[in-house]
Motif scaffolding. Sequence first.
Motif, short mmCIF file in Angstrom:
data_model
loop_
_atom_site.label_atom_id
_atom_site.label_comp_id
_atom_site.label_asym_id
_atom_site.label_seq_id
_atom_site.Cartn_x
_atom_site.Cartn_y
_atom_site.Cartn_z
N ALA A 231 0.83 -1.21 0.00
CA ALA A 231 0.00 0.00 0.00
C ALA A 231 0.87 1.26 0.00
O ALA A 231 0.57 2.24 -0.69
N ARG A 232 1.95 1.24 0.79
CA ARG A 232 2.84 2.40 0.85
C ARG A 232 3.53 2.65 -0.50
O ARG A 232 3.63 3.78 -0.98
N LEU A 233 3.97 1.57 -1.13
CA LEU A 233 4.64 1.69 -2.42
C LEU A 233 3.69 2.15 -3.51
O LEU A 233 4.05 2.95 -4.37
N ARG A 234 2.47 1.64 -3.46
CA ARG A 234 1.49 2.05 -4.46
C ARG A 234 1.17 3.54 -4.32
O ARG A 234 1.03 4.27 -5.31
N ALA A 235 1.08 4.00 -3.07
CA ALA A 235 0.83 5.42 -2.83
C ALA A 235 2.00 6.26 -3.34
O ALA A 235 1.80 7.35 -3.89
N ARG A 236 3.21 5.74 -3.18
CA ARG A 236 4.39 6.47 -3.67
C ARG A 236 4.34 6.60 -5.20
O ARG A 236 4.61 7.67 -5.75
N ILE A 237 4.00 5.50 -5.89
CA ILE A 237 3.92 5.56 -7.35
C ILE A 237 2.84 6.53 -7.80
O ILE A 237 3.03 7.33 -8.72
N ASN A 238 1.71 6.48 -7.14
CA ASN A 238 0.61 7.38 -7.51
C ASN A 238 0.95 8.84 -7.24
O ASN A 238 0.37 9.74 -7.86
N GLY A 239 1.91 9.06 -6.32
CA GLY A 239 2.28 10.43 -5.96
C GLY A 239 3.42 11.00 -6.78
O GLY A 239 3.86 12.13 -6.54
#
Length: 342
Positions: free
Chosen positions: A17-25
């Motif tokens: 979840a943290r990594l996905r949020a990073r990519i989306n950001g």
Amino acid sequence: MTFHTPVLPPFDPVLAARLRARINGLAKPPGALGRLEELALQLALIQETERPSIDRVEAYVFAGDHGLTAEGVSAYPSAVTAAMVATFLAGRASVNALAAACGVEVIVVDAGVDAELAVHPGLVAAKIRRGSRNAAVEPALTAAEAAAALARGGEIAAASQAEALVVGEMGIGNSASAALIMHRLAPASLADCVGAGAGHDAAGLARKLAALERAAARSDAREPLAVLAEFGGLEIAMMAGAFLGGAAAGKAMVADGFISSAAALVALRLSPGLAERLIFAHASAERGHAGMLAAIGARPLLDLGMRLGEGSGGVLAAPLLRSAARLMSETAALEDVLAGRL
């Protein structure tokens, strides 16, 4: 020898979840880079870091001969296997040219070539025996031979210093072995698994199917290790071990075409957790590969109509892996762009 299958746990959902949020950001619209973003996330999860790195990629070409060639399942004689090994080592095969263009090192592994090969710095001597037996009349491998090949493949992959490994092969007759493996482990009808391989005409394809029907009738094996012993080749067994050993060591494991995917299918049936850690490079034009990918639930990165093997499609995925890793590691966050923090 007993093969100990590594346990590959699911990825950490909190980290995911943290990594996905990073990519989306990152400084781009969410999802704008499509599959490349999915690949970046997968690499970050494999390496358990927000900044994955794919600097070194190696292609391992596992070579072995097959007793099934006595049944006319290939348009080429078994001697071509050793001849192609020499071509790889001379740097003159198709995979060498493609690997050079993509910055990939090619390493050849003698898993079971039916010849004595000279020592060479680019050759890993791992021969279990000189070729498999004729699966149409007897088990291709003993349980001990299959286990030894699995273990050796795992050791070779785990010892590599590369972040990503392409798993390729060379072995006259190995599309026949792969078809039998797919037939039992996908599972699928044998007719849907058998293709032209290295270039059969209609008569040759009919002869190949008839031989594989005799092999399939000889054994009702359905458990992955038993299927590997009954119908597999030494290079296929070693490749399956490489997928498992490399994944357990935190490497991105790249499957090539039909035969490489058959080895991956064996490995997945042994350790389902491998699925999250596997990258399928391309959709082979070999009959059966689409069904194999569907059975595995895999989406290949490329579709170029290739059906050569050798790891040739796998090495073409290396630039995509490097691009995905750099996307994750080097792209600025949108909030930093807006705040002028570059």
